[in-house]
Design a protein around this motif. Sequence first.
Motif, PDB file in Angstrom:
ATOM      1  N   LEU A  62      54.450  23.017 -11.450  1.00 38.06           N
ATOM      2  CA  LEU A  62      55.434  23.791 -10.696  1.00 38.06           C
ATOM      3  C   LEU A  62      54.885  25.069 -10.100  1.00 38.06           C
ATOM      4  N   SER A  63      53.773  25.607 -10.652  1.00 41.16           N
ATOM      5  CA  SER A  63      53.284  26.891 -10.142  1.00 41.16           C
ATOM      6  C   SER A  63      51.791  27.045 -10.393  1.00 41.16           C
ATOM      7  N   VAL A  64      51.197  28.008  -9.676  1.00 42.66           N
ATOM      8  CA  VAL A  64      49.771  28.306  -9.825  1.00 42.66           C
ATOM      9  C   VAL A  64      49.558  29.815  -9.920  1.00 42.66           C
ATOM     10  N   ASP A  65      48.513  30.193 -10.684  1.00 41.52           N
ATOM     11  CA  ASP A  65      47.961  31.546 -10.678  1.00 41.52           C
ATOM     12  C   ASP A  65      46.513  31.425 -10.203  1.00 41.52           C
ATOM     13  N   PHE A  66      46.059  32.348  -9.340  1.00 44.00           N
ATOM     14  CA  PHE A  66      44.689  32.283  -8.813  1.00 44.00           C
ATOM     15  C   PHE A  66      44.143  33.697  -8.699  1.00 44.00           C
ATOM     16  N   ASN A  67      42.937  33.931  -9.247  1.00 45.40           N
ATOM     17  CA  ASN A  67      42.361  35.282  -9.227  1.00 45.40           C
ATOM     18  C   ASN A  67      41.079  35.377  -8.408  1.00 45.40           C
ATOM     19  N   GLY A  68      40.912  34.474  -7.445  1.00 44.96           N
ATOM     20  CA  GLY A  68      39.719  34.489  -6.612  1.00 44.96           C
ATOM     21  C   GLY A  68      38.683  33.474  -7.037  1.00 44.96           C
ATOM     22  N   GLU A  69      38.790  32.986  -8.242  1.00 45.19           N
ATOM     23  CA  GLU A  69      37.861  31.970  -8.747  1.00 45.19           C
ATOM     24  C   GLU A  69      38.568  31.009  -9.693  1.00 45.19           C
ATOM     25  N   THR A  70      39.268  31.541 -10.677  1.00 45.26           N
ATOM     26  CA  THR A  70      39.946  30.708 -11.668  1.00 45.26           C
ATOM     27  C   THR A  70      41.322  30.293 -11.173  1.00 45.26           C
ATOM     28  N   CYS A  71      41.581  29.003 -11.286  1.00 44.10           N
ATOM     29  CA  CYS A  71      42.862  28.423 -10.874  1.00 44.10           C
ATOM     30  C   CYS A  71      43.589  27.926 -12.118  1.00 44.10           C
ATOM     31  N   ALA A 100      52.061  31.472  -6.809  1.00 43.30           N
ATOM     32  CA  ALA A 100      52.931  30.722  -5.893  1.00 43.30           C
ATOM     33  C   ALA A 100      53.547  29.574  -6.681  1.00 43.30           C
ATOM     34  N   GLU A 101      54.746  29.154  -6.274  1.00 40.13           N
ATOM     35  CA  GLU A 101      55.409  28.060  -6.973  1.00 40.13           C
ATOM     36  C   GLU A 101      55.932  27.041  -5.973  1.00 40.13           C
ATOM     37  N   ARG A 102      56.023  25.809  -6.425  1.00 39.25           N
ATOM     38  CA  ARG A 102      56.487  24.732  -5.553  1.00 39.25           C
ATOM     39  C   ARG A 102      57.997  24.809  -5.366  1.00 39.25           C
ATOM     40  N   LEU A 103      58.435  24.569  -4.133  1.00 38.26           N
ATOM     41  CA  LEU A 103      59.851  24.597  -3.803  1.00 38.26           C
ATOM     42  C   LEU A 103      60.417  23.198  -3.569  1.00 38.26           C
ATOM     43  N   ASP A 104      59.574  22.182  -3.703  1.00 37.48           N
ATOM     44  CA  ASP A 104      60.001  20.816  -3.388  1.00 37.48           C
ATOM     45  C   ASP A 104      60.135  19.953  -4.640  1.00 37.48           C
ATOM     46  N   ILE A 105      60.167  20.579  -5.823  1.00 41.53           N
ATOM     47  CA  ILE A 105      60.319  19.838  -7.067  1.00 41.53           C
ATOM     48  C   ILE A 105      61.784  19.874  -7.481  1.00 41.53           C
TER      49      ILE A 105
END
Length: 363
Positions: A62-71, A100-105
């Motif tokens: 449902l969502s992601v965190d990203f810090n420039g390298e780690t996903c 960011a999070e998905r809006l289509d789930i």
Amino acid sequence: MDRFTRITAILLMASSVCLCQKGKWSEVAEACLGGYNDWSGTASSLDHCKRYCEAQTSFRCLSVDFNGETCMNSRHNRNSGPLSEDFRQPCGAQTTFQYAERLDIDYGWTIPFSGCIKNFNDKDIREVDDMDDCHQRCEDESEFVCLSVDYNPEEKICFLSRHNRASIRSLGEYTQPCYIEGWKYSEKTDTEFYWSDTVQGCIRLNNVVHDNQTSSLSACQDRCVSETAFTCLSIDYTGSLCNLQSDNRNTIRPTSDYTQPCYSADWTYSERVKFGSWTDDLDACIRSHNMKELEVPDLDACRMMCAQTEGCCSFDYKDSDHQCFLSGYNRATVTPSTDYTEPCYVSGYRYSERVDKFCRHLD
């Protein structure tokens, strides 16, 4: 075209396919969802991280965190966690994460926690592998609209219920932590409607559907929820007779067409109540304008009670003693305006108000 050119063209085509996202995503925020990562890896960009999320097969991402390298990919988003402080914006002083999070789930679930619904289990399933499997059984259920699950990981038992902690009556039938050790509770987070208490009442001569072969009140409610020809907002039920209406007691015209008790004996009335849209929970409160004071298990239950109370526009909740204060005012309408204080003049209170309806208190 030589062999090298053909291979290069194939790689470019494959790369262009990978760059296409299938899902619909929220705006990017400098934030993170702490502690709920189901997968992590290295990504070249936020878009690359999103593609990992969309490709997950072992869980619904449902969502992601990203810090420039780690996903980091998660089966949760900022709305499905039990604690609002788990979503941090910004993430922290030492790290910069994009979220960011998905809006289509279509479906999401609260994070499982110690709790359970007592005596209102509609189906008992054995040999269920884990909570994810229990969730899936609820989503696949066709005999009734399943809203929540209780799961015991040691015994691998999954209970499905047509109720959640908002709709259960009385509220004491939901216990947190569960009255029996070892049980975890989780509920769907996408439920727009729940059912009001039943009363001896009815709507006169405005039945869109009249069904004389319904086995129970709950079956009549399920019939209403599953209706596709119109939006069913309320039911009248007696014996095997089930009437579905596109109005409820607030929208019916003339208002005298709703009678309580019903003009004809033995009819029971119930309506679908919309939970509503709310502001974030704030360190704030409204002083001395309470229409009702309640003791409830948690902040979510306080919000539910406001949603179910006619004229309620906001609430204050105190965690330490489970006090819930409902108000017909919000920060825009309270007079004097200084009676809304942020932060609250008394420590420990949190405040939220409805934003999906016009709230103006009428003395």
